[in-house]
Design a protein around this motif. Structure first.
Motif, short mmCIF file in Angstrom:
data_model
loop_
_atom_site.label_atom_id
_atom_site.label_comp_id
_atom_site.label_asym_id
_atom_site.label_seq_id
_atom_site.Cartn_x
_atom_site.Cartn_y
_atom_site.Cartn_z
N VAL A 1 -3.64 -9.27 19.44
CA VAL A 1 -4.72 -10.22 19.17
C VAL A 1 -6.04 -9.47 19.07
O VAL A 1 -6.38 -8.67 19.96
CB VAL A 1 -4.81 -11.30 20.26
CG1 VAL A 1 -6.00 -12.24 20.01
CG2 VAL A 1 -3.51 -12.10 20.33
N MET A 2 -6.78 -9.70 17.99
CA MET A 2 -8.06 -9.02 17.76
C MET A 2 -9.14 -10.08 17.51
O MET A 2 -8.90 -11.06 16.81
CB MET A 2 -7.95 -8.08 16.56
CG MET A 2 -6.88 -7.02 16.71
SD MET A 2 -6.39 -6.21 15.14
CE MET A 2 -7.95 -5.47 14.65
N HIS A 3 -10.31 -9.87 18.08
CA HIS A 3 -11.41 -10.82 17.91
C HIS A 3 -12.34 -10.41 16.76
O HIS A 3 -13.44 -10.94 16.63
CB HIS A 3 -12.20 -10.97 19.21
CG HIS A 3 -11.36 -11.48 20.35
ND1 HIS A 3 -10.76 -12.72 20.33
CD2 HIS A 3 -10.99 -10.90 21.52
CE1 HIS A 3 -10.07 -12.89 21.44
NE2 HIS A 3 -10.19 -11.80 22.18
N HIS A 4 -11.88 -9.49 15.93
CA HIS A 4 -12.63 -9.07 14.74
C HIS A 4 -11.64 -8.93 13.59
O HIS A 4 -10.43 -9.12 13.76
CB HIS A 4 -13.36 -7.74 15.00
CG HIS A 4 -12.44 -6.62 15.36
ND1 HIS A 4 -11.76 -5.88 14.41
CD2 HIS A 4 -12.07 -6.12 16.57
CE1 HIS A 4 -11.01 -4.97 15.01
NE2 HIS A 4 -11.17 -5.09 16.33
N GLY A 5 -12.15 -8.57 12.41
CA GLY A 5 -11.28 -8.50 11.23
C GLY A 5 -11.17 -7.12 10.61
O GLY A 5 -10.62 -7.00 9.50
N ASP A 6 -11.65 -6.09 11.29
CA ASP A 6 -11.62 -4.74 10.73
C ASP A 6 -10.24 -4.12 10.97
O ASP A 6 -9.91 -3.71 12.08
CB ASP A 6 -12.71 -3.88 11.36
CG ASP A 6 -12.77 -2.48 10.76
OD1 ASP A 6 -11.98 -2.19 9.83
OD2 ASP A 6 -13.60 -1.67 11.22
N VAL A 7 -9.43 -4.06 9.91
CA VAL A 7 -8.10 -3.46 10.03
C VAL A 7 -8.00 -2.19 9.17
O VAL A 7 -6.90 -1.76 8.82
CB VAL A 7 -6.99 -4.47 9.63
CG1 VAL A 7 -6.87 -5.57 10.66
CG2 VAL A 7 -7.26 -5.06 8.24
N SER A 8 -9.16 -1.60 8.85
CA SER A 8 -9.18 -0.41 8.00
C SER A 8 -8.47 0.76 8.66
O SER A 8 -7.85 1.59 7.98
CB SER A 8 -10.61 -0.02 7.65
OG SER A 8 -11.38 0.21 8.83
N GLY A 9 -8.53 0.84 9.98
CA GLY A 9 -7.86 1.93 10.68
C GLY A 9 -6.35 1.78 10.66
O GLY A 9 -5.62 2.74 10.95
N LEU A 10 -5.88 0.60 10.30
CA LEU A 10 -4.44 0.34 10.26
C LEU A 10 -3.87 0.51 8.86
O LEU A 10 -2.80 1.11 8.68
CB LEU A 10 -4.16 -1.09 10.74
CG LEU A 10 -4.70 -1.44 12.13
CD1 LEU A 10 -4.61 -2.94 12.37
CD2 LEU A 10 -3.91 -0.69 13.20
N PHE A 11 -4.57 -0.02 7.87
CA PHE A 11 -4.04 -0.06 6.51
C PHE A 11 -4.80 0.79 5.50
O PHE A 11 -4.39 0.87 4.35
CB PHE A 11 -3.99 -1.52 6.03
CG PHE A 11 -3.20 -2.42 6.93
CD1 PHE A 11 -1.84 -2.21 7.11
CD2 PHE A 11 -3.81 -3.44 7.62
CE1 PHE A 11 -1.11 -3.02 7.95
CE2 PHE A 11 -3.09 -4.27 8.46
CZ PHE A 11 -1.73 -4.05 8.64
N PHE B 1 0.87 -1.18 0.00
CA PHE B 1 0.00 0.00 0.00
C PHE B 1 0.91 1.23 0.00
O PHE B 1 1.29 1.73 1.07
CB PHE B 1 -0.91 0.00 1.23
CG PHE B 1 -1.70 -1.29 1.40
CD1 PHE B 1 -2.42 -1.82 0.35
CD2 PHE B 1 -1.71 -1.95 2.63
CE1 PHE B 1 -3.15 -2.99 0.50
CE2 PHE B 1 -2.44 -3.12 2.79
CZ PHE B 1 -3.16 -3.64 1.73
N PRO B 2 1.28 1.73 -1.18
CA PRO B 2 2.31 2.77 -1.31
C PRO B 2 2.12 4.02 -0.46
O PRO B 2 3.09 4.63 -0.04
CB PRO B 2 2.27 3.11 -2.81
CG PRO B 2 1.81 1.84 -3.44
CD PRO B 2 0.80 1.27 -2.49
N GLY B 3 0.88 4.44 -0.19
CA GLY B 3 0.69 5.68 0.55
C GLY B 3 0.83 5.55 2.05
O GLY B 3 0.84 6.55 2.77
N ASN B 4 0.96 4.33 2.54
CA ASN B 4 0.98 4.11 3.99
C ASN B 4 2.30 4.52 4.64
O ASN B 4 3.37 4.37 4.05
CB ASN B 4 0.69 2.65 4.31
CG ASN B 4 -0.78 2.30 4.15
OD1 ASN B 4 -1.57 3.11 3.69
ND2 ASN B 4 -1.14 1.09 4.54
N LYS B 5 2.18 5.02 5.86
CA LYS B 5 3.35 5.42 6.64
C LYS B 5 3.58 4.43 7.77
O LYS B 5 2.88 3.42 7.90
CB LYS B 5 3.13 6.83 7.22
CG LYS B 5 2.85 7.91 6.17
CD LYS B 5 4.05 8.19 5.31
CE LYS B 5 3.80 9.35 4.37
NZ LYS B 5 4.96 9.63 3.50
#
Length: 320
Positions: free
Chosen positions: A258-268, A113-117
């Motif tokens: 460890v996360m009990h869900h799959g929402d990683v939008s805030g990360l990536f 993801f090129p724009g990610n820091k």
């Protein structure tokens, strides 16, 4: 002039790194095979030697120094062990030449993801629901296989799994820019959604411990963060299992979540992810995460990696 660009070093740290650089002639003489002086596709050698990219070399040396807590003797030992292992295991072949079972290929991908820091640009994904990860993958796994002293094509399933996983790791490294503070490490996501709940028996525990040790020893300071997502409550033992292994450093364990869900939008980033990893938010540009795969043939090999594979006759072309 600063020895590295990825981070600012103290005067003492710079001195230690310079001492490690100055020790390279001695380190290279201690290798089992002095002609194999490669780490992460780059040549680790004296300035002026063909294919030695000094800026990248220094960044790689720094990773081993940091992992050794600036203990020079330990850093030298780790460098020798790593180059010896890489030569025996032939990691570049595993990354760029060998083909693996289709079941394994469904188990993991690399995305960029090129724009990610903040070192969230390159991500390796492991999908434990896409393959039946059972004891059969680990029965007969031998420590000498992990050490690279056995490379038979029909080795144990554990060896095939390991060579595939090493290949995935190496290809992700080729996407890093070691001098860039925002892209000198990678993130990892392990998805357990729908995964079969398996019990860790002695065979699996021994093989897992061997593999984790191998990554700890030979891939230092490359992880920005590791996320275990969609982990059922019943699998709460996952993190405790890694801690109980006793071979992962405290600093590395701090990077596990460890996360009990799959929402990683805030990360990536929402725009980079499909609905399944986007909190359910539809994204027509990303129908599924596999559509974001950086394919093997699309990855530009580091120059020295290409030279070594050409010398081995693994890929075509004259020496660069």
């Amino acid at each position: 002039m600063a020895l590295v660009s990825s981070t600012e070093l103290t005067a003492d740290q710079s001195e230690k790194l310079q001492l490690l650089i100055d020790a390279l002639p001695t380190i290279l003489t201690e290798l089992d095979k002095p002609t194999y002086d490669e780490i992460f596709g780059h040549r680790i050698g004296i300035e002026g030697t063909p294919y030695v990219e000094v800026a990248i070399r220094n960044e790689i040396l720094l990773k081993f120094l940091v992992a050794s807590e600036y203990d020079l003797a330990l850093a030298k030992e780790k460098l020798v062990l790593t180059m010896n292992w890489r030569g025996k295991f032939n990691v570049l072949s595993a990354a760029y030449v060998e083909d693996f079972d289709a079941e394994l290929e469904k188990m993991g991908i690399v995305t960029e993801f090129p724009g990610n820091k903040d070192n969230f640009r390159v991500v390796t994904w492991n999908f434990y629901n896409n393959v039946k990860l059972t004891k059969s993958w680990f029965v007969g796994f031998k420590a000498e296989e992990a050490a690279g002293t056995q490379q038979e094509p029909n080795g144990s399933p554990g060896l095939q799994f390991l060579r595939w996983r090493i290949g995935l790791m190496e290809r992700s490294l080729a996407l890093l820019e070691f001098s860039d503070s925002d892209n000198t490490k990678m993130a990892q996501v392990h998805d357990y959604k729908g995964a079969s709940i398996f019990r860790i028996d002695s065979d699996m525990k021994a093989a897992t411990k061997e593999i984790i040790k191998l990554f700890s020893d030979h891939y230092p300071e490359l992880l920005s963060k590791k996320f275990f997502i969609n982990v059922p409550l019943i699998m709460g033992w996952v993190f405790g299992f890694f801690r109980a292994m006793g071979i992962i450093s405290a600093s590395t364990l701090k990077r596990f979540e460890v996360m009990h869900h799959g929402d990683v939008s805030g990360l990536f980033g929402e725009d980079n992810l499909p609905a399944v990893y986007n909190g359910g938010l539809e994204n027509r540009k990303v129908p599924d995460i596999f559509s974001k795969t950086v394919k093997k043939e699309a990855i530009a090999l580091p120059t020295y990696a290409k030279v070594l594979l050409q010398q081995q006759g693994k890929i075509e072309g004259a020496a660069v």
